[in-house]
Design a protein around this motif. Structure first.
Motif, PDB file in Angstrom:
ATOM      1  N   VAL A  98       0.853  -1.192   0.000  1.00  0.00           N
ATOM      2  CA  VAL A  98       0.000   0.000   0.000  1.00  0.00           C
ATOM      3  C   VAL A  98       0.888   1.240   0.000  1.00  0.00           C
ATOM      4  CG1 VAL A  98      -1.748   1.310   1.265  1.00  0.00           C
ATOM      5  CG2 VAL A  98      -1.840  -1.195   1.212  1.00  0.00           C
ATOM      6  N   PHE A  99       0.585   2.173  -0.870  1.00  0.00           N
ATOM      7  CA  PHE A  99       1.386   3.385  -0.981  1.00  0.00           C
ATOM      8  C   PHE A  99       0.931   4.382   0.089  1.00  0.00           C
ATOM      9  CE2 PHE A  99       2.686   7.368  -3.267  1.00  0.00           C
ATOM     10  CZ  PHE A  99       4.041   7.092  -3.309  1.00  0.00           C
ATOM     11  N   GLY A 100       1.295   4.078   1.317  1.00  0.00           N
ATOM     12  CA  GLY A 100       0.835   4.862   2.455  1.00  0.00           C
ATOM     13  C   GLY A 100       1.844   5.891   2.913  1.00  0.00           C
ATOM     14  N   PRO A 101       1.571   6.514   4.081  1.00  0.00           N
ATOM     15  CA  PRO A 101       2.428   7.607   4.556  1.00  0.00           C
ATOM     16  C   PRO A 101       3.885   7.203   4.768  1.00  0.00           C
ATOM     17  CG  PRO A 101       0.350   7.564   5.752  1.00  0.00           C
ATOM     18  CD  PRO A 101       0.381   6.334   4.932  1.00  0.00           C
ATOM     19  N   ASN A 102       4.146   6.005   5.305  1.00  0.00           N
ATOM     20  CA  ASN A 102       5.531   5.596   5.546  1.00  0.00           C
ATOM     21  C   ASN A 102       6.289   5.427   4.233  1.00  0.00           C
ATOM     22  OD1 ASN A 102       5.114   5.581   8.304  1.00  0.00           O
ATOM     23  ND2 ASN A 102       4.639   3.396   8.387  1.00  0.00           N
ATOM     24  N   THR A 103       5.637   4.836   3.254  1.00  0.00           N
ATOM     25  CA  THR A 103       6.283   4.665   1.950  1.00  0.00           C
ATOM     26  C   THR A 103       6.525   6.022   1.300  1.00  0.00           C
ATOM     27  OG1 THR A 103       5.134   2.571   1.702  1.00  0.00           O
ATOM     28  CG2 THR A 103       6.122   3.501  -0.276  1.00  0.00           C
ATOM     29  N   GLN A 104       5.557   6.920   1.410  1.00  0.00           N
ATOM     30  CA  GLN A 104       5.714   8.246   0.820  1.00  0.00           C
ATOM     31  C   GLN A 104       6.852   9.004   1.492  1.00  0.00           C
ATOM     32  OE1 GLN A 104       1.817  10.183   0.842  1.00  0.00           O
ATOM     33  NE2 GLN A 104       0.857   8.230   0.350  1.00  0.00           N
ATOM     34  N   ALA A 105       6.929   8.895   2.807  1.00  0.00           N
ATOM     35  CA  ALA A 105       8.014   9.582   3.528  1.00  0.00           C
ATOM     36  C   ALA A 105       9.374   9.003   3.145  1.00  0.00           C
ATOM     37  CB  ALA A 105       7.791   9.457   5.039  1.00  0.00           C
TER      38      ALA A 105
END
Length: 760
Positions: free
Chosen positions: A216-223
């Motif tokens: 899932v392209f979530g906040p941790n991956t985005q950060a």
């Protein structure tokens, strides 16, 4: 001796038609497990499909001792298979081998007669399957993950115009990540998909050392991605890193053929710039954060502020100011409400003026439902086209405005084929019949938009990318004709200017509309059949008062009225699409149908048919080398007035060429000197009442322009102008003057009743 009777597929190609060995696999699995609890029978039709794969999956589960069977080859099946057999080999039980052999046949490989004996044929087929999946090491055994992949409908050869570049990436991912706990073998068919898109995000999370990767392209991956920084020219992967190669995979999945080598060169940078420009991103030529986002998920970077919005909320002057201050310039609003719901989302009286006063433009959206596949059909498409024309005309939208018809659900590829394409084909056919007053757009997932555009059924796409979970978005690139890209829902402004909107990236391919025509005079609406008898009586009174020939007529006045009313929806839509009173389009069909004689319908029409039959036969005789006797010549009769509105083919062709040159008709130029074209046009006028009646407006506009220099289409023609247009239907001689005087009286009768209905 082993005989394959019907298996004519290429190796690895899923069966599309009846296959003898697929049928045998279905018969075997049903005969073996049909009486076992937890088993669901496969169809015995010789066609590969999910029901057969599910049956084989349940058969495997029963062989493994799993009593709570299901269609899903899940973690329990995988772990039980691994613990019981590890790598499945020729020493496995016969039924396990038969399941493998059955799966091979369903996948398009030879399965050794479903014998339960693992011989050279089974070994070679498994080796070929593994090679197609992308594995390079020599192994003829079946791992649990390969077994799982075998019992799916995934293909491992390029299918349906798939990309070899995409397949190369899919095979690489299978090789690189097969031993990761989160990874299952993905298709190698040349098409990005949900599973492929999720696998790419998983791989990126591993590369970024994200704890608990989940696809899932979530906040941790985005950060983590922001922290990693941009990729620039001359950078390349080193050691075990595949960061640049994953970026290249994203580019390839989005149909940009970069080198898949882990080196970010000038060619890659140039293609990245092209992708950024197409996607309305800042053009940097780098693998930056926003570009990563657009490659990985349909919304891209949801913090972007687009230049367009759509909303269900009325745009007031205060809200228009909020939108303008926030940088928005184009607003999408709805032409209609959804029946049987309380949501009031359609454009309100005066709202368009407030939008324009706020220095904004508008694009119209048509949606009465469209929330499930059963809504879409040819019949509903024709109805939607009709209703959208009426609604758009009622708001004053000019010709050539793009109307976005909504497909507001997660449409599978099969849904698009079975329902949505026929639905939009009917919209197109109806718009063609009305001389294309409005252009056809679509709101929907990426795959819906792209397939409709590729089929030539739409001109512009409003992409529902906000629905990131739609299977038609995951793994699919932006449609080539995208105009608006819906990426987030936000609330902006305060007080009276506060408004919730869907934030849309704006490509500039459709700027919406900055003006509408005056809608002061009410447009015409469908006739109220309760007034039919009164209309007939009034028409009889008028027609009987005329000194006009009525000898040998084959229709009486009430039949002629009924003929016109039978096409009331078509004539109403023509009226709305051209912004002209419908009585103008009712008058000639009524009069010509009433004045029809046997001379018109039998003698003249027959003579034309005989002439063209002769020409057809004579042409065929010449093409044969003039073998045998030539056909008997017939009297030359290339044309006559025909059909419900008694139109000459040459006159129709002249009117359509004029209309094409004046932006009122999209058909190709017509050549009255080409007898094939003349014959085709005459037949359509003769046989298709819709086509015939749809030609009447063009005849009147062309005649009015030629005869009296009348220009434009408007609700405010003077009676003198209309009489001149009606008269032109009879030509330019003295008889046309009398004809015009008679027809303007017919116009007045129809208009009196039309006015009564539209003023209600």
């Amino acid at each position: 001796m082993r005989v394959l009777q019907f298996n004519v597929r290429a190796p690895g190609l899923l069966a599309a038609s009846v296959d003898e060995w697929v049928l045998r696999a279905q018969q075997w699995v049903n005969a073996t497990y049909g009486n076992r609890a937890g088993y669901v029978r496969a169809p015995e039709d010789g066609r590969t499909g999910w029901p057969t794969m599910y049956a084989l999956t349940r058969a495997l589960q029963l062989e493994l001792g799993i009593t709570a069977t299901s269609d899903t080859f899940g973690p329990t099946t995988l772990s039980t298979l691994a613990s019981k057999y590890g790598l499945v080999s020729p020493t496995a039980p016969a039924n396990i081998i038969k399941i493998i052999q059955s799966g091979l046949y369903c996948k398009g490989y030879y399965g050794e007669d479903i014998s339960g004996v693992w011989g050279a044929v089974t070994t070679n087929s498994i080796a070929q399957l593994r090679t197609n999946m992308g594995f390079t090491e020599v192994s003829n055994l079946v791992s649990p993950k390969v077994f799982k992949a075998l019992l799916t409908m995934d293909a491992y050869v390029v299918v349906e115009n798939g990309s070899t570049e995409v397949r190369n990436v899919q095979q690489w991912m299978n090789r690189k990540y097969v031993n990761e706990s989160w990874f299952y073998i993905i298709p190698a068919d040349g098409h990005p998909s949900r599973d492929v898109a999720n696998a790419l995000i998983y791989a990126l999370q591993i590369e970024l050392n994200i704890a608990s990767p989940n696809g899932v392209f979530g906040p941790n991956t985005q950060a983590g991605l922001r922290a990693r920084g941009s990729i620039s020219v001359n950078q390349s992967d080193s050691g075990s890193s595949s960061f640049i190669r994953l970026f290249q995979a994203g580019m390839i999945f989005n149909r940009y053929t970069v080198s898949f080598d882990g080196a970010f060169g000038s060619q890659t940078s140039s293609l990245v710039s092209q992708f950024q420009n197409f996607s309305a991103l800042p053009v940097t030529g780098k693998g930056d954060y926003q570009t990563w986002c657009s490659l990985l998920v349909s919304t891209g970077d949801t913090s972007r502020v687009g230049g367009a919005v759509d909303c269900v909320t009325t745009i007031t002057p205060a809200r228009a100011q909020t939108l303008y201050n926030a940088g928005y310039r184009v607003v999408g609003r709805y032409l209609t409400n959804v029946p049987n719901t309380s949501l009031d989302k359609k454009i309100k009286p005066g709202e368009i003026a407030d939008i324009f006063a706020g220095k904004l433009r508008i694009f119209p959206i048509y949606q009465t439902w469209g929330g499930e596949v059963s809504y879409f059909s040819e019949q509903q498409g024709a109805r939607d086209a009709s209703l959208s024309v009426q609604a758009a005309a009622g708001y004053g939208f000019d010709r050539d405005t793009i109307i976005y018809h909504a497909v507001d659900f997660d449409a599978l590829n099969s849904d698009i084929t079975s329902n949505i394409i026929p639905h939009f084909r009917a919209i197109q056919r109806t718009m063609d019949q009305l001389h294309n007053p409005y252009r056809i757009g679509v709101y929907g997932a990426r795959n819906v938009c792209s397939r409709l555009a590729d089929a030539g059924l739409t001109e512009s796409s409003f992409v529902a990318d906000l629905s990131t979970g739609f299977s038609g978005n995951l793994g699919f690139p932006l449609p080539r004709d995208w105009a608006f890209d819906q990426i987030s829902t936000v609330t902006i402004g305060s007080g009276d200017g506060r408004i919730e909107i869907d934030n849309n990236i704006f490509s500039g391919r459709d700027y919406g509309q900055g003006k509408v025509r005056d809608v002061g005079p009410k447009p015409d609406v469908r006739f109220d059949m309760a007034l039919r008898n009164d209309l007939v009586a009034a028409m009889e009174t008028y027609c009987n008062s005329l000194d006009t020939a009525t000898t040998l007529l084959i229709h009486d006045i009430d039949e002629a009225v009924d003929k016109v009313l039978a096409y009331d929806e078509l004539i109403t839509n023509l009226s709305n699409s051209f912004n002209v009173r419908k009585a103008l389009f009712q008058s000639n069909p009524f009069w010509e149908y009433w004045k029809m004689t046997y001379e018109d319908t039998i003698v003249s029409d027959t003579a034309v048919r005989l002439w063209y039959n002769y020409l057809t036969q004579e042409e065929a005789w010449r093409r044969s080398g003039m073998i045998g006797q030539p056909p008997t010549p017939m009297p030359e009769n290339p044309d006559c007035s025909t059909g419900v509105s008694q139109i000459f083919a040459w006159a129709s062709m002249r009117a359509k060429n004029w209309a094409r040159n004046n932006g009122l008709h999209r058909g190709a130029p017509m050549d009255p000197g080409n007898w094939h074209e003349m014959w085709a046009e005459w037949q359509r006028l003769n046989e298709d009442d819709n086509y015939n009646i749809s030609t009447v407006p063009l005849m009147l506009f062309e005649g009015g322009a030629r005869r009296a220099g009348i220009t434009g289409q408007r609700l405010t023609y003077t009676e003198a102008e209309m009489q001149s247009m009606l008269a032109s239907y009879q030509g330019d001689g003295d008889l046309s003057i009398t004809y015009g005087k008679e027809l303007i009286g017919v116009y007045r009768v129809f208009e009196r009743f039309n006015a009564t209905v539209r003023q209600r």
